[in-house]
Structure formats: structure tokens, C-alpha cells
Design a protein around this motif. Sequence first.
Motif, short mmCIF file in Angstrom:
data_model
loop_
_atom_site.label_atom_id
_atom_site.label_comp_id
_atom_site.label_asym_id
_atom_site.label_seq_id
_atom_site.Cartn_x
_atom_site.Cartn_y
_atom_site.Cartn_z
N ALA A 11 6.10 -1.84 -79.49
CA ALA A 11 7.35 -2.61 -79.55
C ALA A 11 7.35 -3.70 -80.63
N GLY A 54 10.73 -1.45 -73.14
CA GLY A 54 10.07 -0.87 -71.96
C GLY A 54 11.04 -0.03 -71.17
N THR A 55 11.10 1.26 -71.49
CA THR A 55 12.14 2.14 -70.91
C THR A 55 11.60 3.03 -69.81
N PHE A 56 10.33 3.46 -69.95
CA PHE A 56 9.68 4.31 -68.94
C PHE A 56 10.55 5.56 -68.71
N SER A 66 16.32 1.47 -65.77
CA SER A 66 17.05 0.27 -66.21
C SER A 66 17.99 0.59 -67.37
N ILE A 124 12.02 -0.35 -62.28
CA ILE A 124 12.71 -1.49 -61.66
C ILE A 124 13.27 -1.06 -60.31
N MET A 174 6.20 1.03 -61.74
CA MET A 174 6.71 0.30 -62.91
C MET A 174 8.24 0.30 -62.98
N ASP A 201 10.67 -5.53 -70.49
CA ASP A 201 9.92 -4.97 -69.36
C ASP A 201 8.79 -4.06 -69.85
N ASP A 222 10.00 2.08 -76.63
CA ASP A 222 8.91 2.43 -75.71
C ASP A 222 7.87 3.23 -76.50
N SER A 223 6.62 3.10 -76.06
CA SER A 223 5.55 3.80 -76.77
C SER A 223 5.25 5.18 -76.18
N GLU A 247 2.62 -9.42 -74.08
CA GLU A 247 3.38 -9.47 -75.35
C GLU A 247 4.80 -10.03 -75.16
C1 LIG Z 1 7.36 -1.42 -66.52
S1 LIG Z 1 7.66 0.02 -67.47
C2 LIG Z 1 9.38 -0.10 -67.81
C3 LIG Z 1 10.22 0.28 -66.62
C4 LIG Z 1 11.67 0.54 -66.96
N1 LIG Z 1 12.33 -0.64 -67.40
C5 LIG Z 1 12.40 1.18 -65.80
O1 LIG Z 1 13.42 0.67 -65.35
O2 LIG Z 1 11.94 2.23 -65.31
C6 LIG Z 1 6.90 -0.41 -68.99
C7 LIG Z 1 7.11 0.55 -70.15
O3 LIG Z 1 6.70 -0.13 -71.33
C8 LIG Z 1 6.04 0.76 -72.18
N2 LIG Z 1 5.13 -0.04 -73.00
C9 LIG Z 1 4.01 -0.70 -72.59
N3 LIG Z 1 3.47 -1.37 -73.61
C10 LIG Z 1 4.25 -1.13 -74.68
C11 LIG Z 1 4.23 -1.56 -76.03
N4 LIG Z 1 3.28 -2.39 -76.47
N5 LIG Z 1 5.19 -1.12 -76.85
C12 LIG Z 1 6.17 -0.30 -76.41
N6 LIG Z 1 6.26 0.13 -75.14
C13 LIG Z 1 5.32 -0.28 -74.29
C14 LIG Z 1 5.36 1.77 -71.29
O4 LIG Z 1 5.21 3.01 -71.97
C15 LIG Z 1 6.30 1.85 -70.09
O5 LIG Z 1 7.16 2.96 -70.22
#
Ligand SMILES: C[S@@+](CC[C@H](N)C(=O)[O-])C[C@H]1O[C@@H](n2cnc3c(N)ncnc32)[C@H](O)[C@@H]1O
Length: 220
Positions: free
Chosen positions: A124, A71-73, A77, A47, A45, A143, A95-96, A148
Amino acid sequence: MNRKYLILNETLYAYACRNRSHAGDPLLAELQEETLRVTEEFSRMQISPEQGSFLRLLAAAIGAKSAIEVGTFTGYSSICIARGLAEGGRLLCLDSSAEWTDIARRYWNKAGIQDRIELRLGPAIPALEQLEEDLVFDLAFIDAEKTEYDAYFERILPRMRTNGLILFDNMLWGGRLGNPACDDETGMAIHALNQKLAQDPRIEAVLLPFADGIQLCRKR
Ligand SMILES: C[S@@+](CC[C@H](N)C(=O)[O-])C[C@H]1O[C@@H](n2cnc3c(N)ncnc32)[C@H](O)[C@@H]1O
């Protein structure tokens, strides 16, 4: 008509990725390694490093002082965006996952950028609906949950300044888009959004075919 693009192979793509500023940044390399070790299959996941350089460059190029990331993970990013912000700039991260963003927090501290970043934990869409009235963004990076994306876009767009940039990741959905056989729910949602963005008079959009496809939109 002459083809005006290159079909990349591993060697050529790796060459392009190597020849950029900040390639081999040790902190980002460490974060990549820890993310792979700790989150295993979820590490995909994150980037890619060249996307990170691109985000940093764009943030700096537009003199971004206020940015939002959905989407911070584990923080890759967010570190790149925060490093590109102008003096006094702020990044709001949504982020959740407390578990994954705990890693991000640790790396923000290591990078010395923790004062530039605020994290709001939770889903989010409600977080976007509860943003302070006066918040305006120069740059947004989207991201999180792909189905959504359109909902994030509609809530963020009114808060973008004119000429502000919104970027969406994974807009080529692993190469499945453009193929009529792609009928999974997420792929169809991304496809619908790609079509919408191309026609939307409120923005100008270009779908960049690097990494997993980045939609780059400018608010008119
Ligand atoms: C693809 S990863 C983000 C990767 C990040 N941008 C990076 O550079 O590492 C997606 C993130 O979105 C979060 N996420 C997924 N669905 C979500 C939601 N509905 N609300 C908030 N965060 C969400 C996940 O917990 C995950 O950490």
C-alpha cells in the motif's frame, strides 16, 4: 460522576447490531460465509456487518464521490462503501493479495458495482506514493497493516477534501489498549496513532468504541 456509557454484553450488542438498515443482506451474508469457509482463521480480518452499515451510511451522508480503501481482503467493506457512494462515485482499493481480492472481484460483479471500483494490487505505501496527482478523496477507510497506519494516514490526508472522513479499523486492538501491560509492537503503534490523532490540528477525531474500535477523523 455518572457513567455515561453502557457496558455491553453479547445480548445487548447483538440487539444493537440487528436493529439497523440492511441487516441480513443476502449478498453480504454469502460473502461472510464464503470468506469463513475459504480463508478459515483469516476470516476474522473481515469487518463486522454493523461496521459495513456504518461505512455505507457515512459515504452516503457526505455524498462521497471519491473514496479509497487500504486493505480490501475479500471485499466486505468495499461493497458497503461502494453502495453508499453518490451517483458516478468511484472507490479505489489497495491490497497486496491477489488471492483474497479475487473473491472480492467476484462479489463486486455479483453486486453489480464492479464499474465503481478499481483495485490496485501491491504494497500500500508505494501505491499511495504513486497516486495520480489530481486524485482527491471524500472518504478513506484504512484496514491493512496496523504498524503502517500512520504512514497511510500521512499519504492520504493531503488528498482529503476539507470535511472529508478518514476511518481506521481495529483502533482498540481487541480490547488490549488502555492497559499499560499492552506492549506488543502492533498495539503500541495503534496506541501512538490514537494519541497523535487526538492532538493533530489538521483533523478532528473521535474513537468510537464499537466493533474493534473505529477512529473517525474529519479533515479540517
Ligand atoms: C483486515 S484485512 C481487510 C479487511 C477488509 N476491509 C474487509 O472488510 O474484509 C487486511 C487486508 O490488508 C492487506 N494488506 C496487509 N498488509 C498490506 C500492505 N502492506 N499493503 C497492502 N495490503 C496489505 C491484506 O492482504 C488483507 O487483505
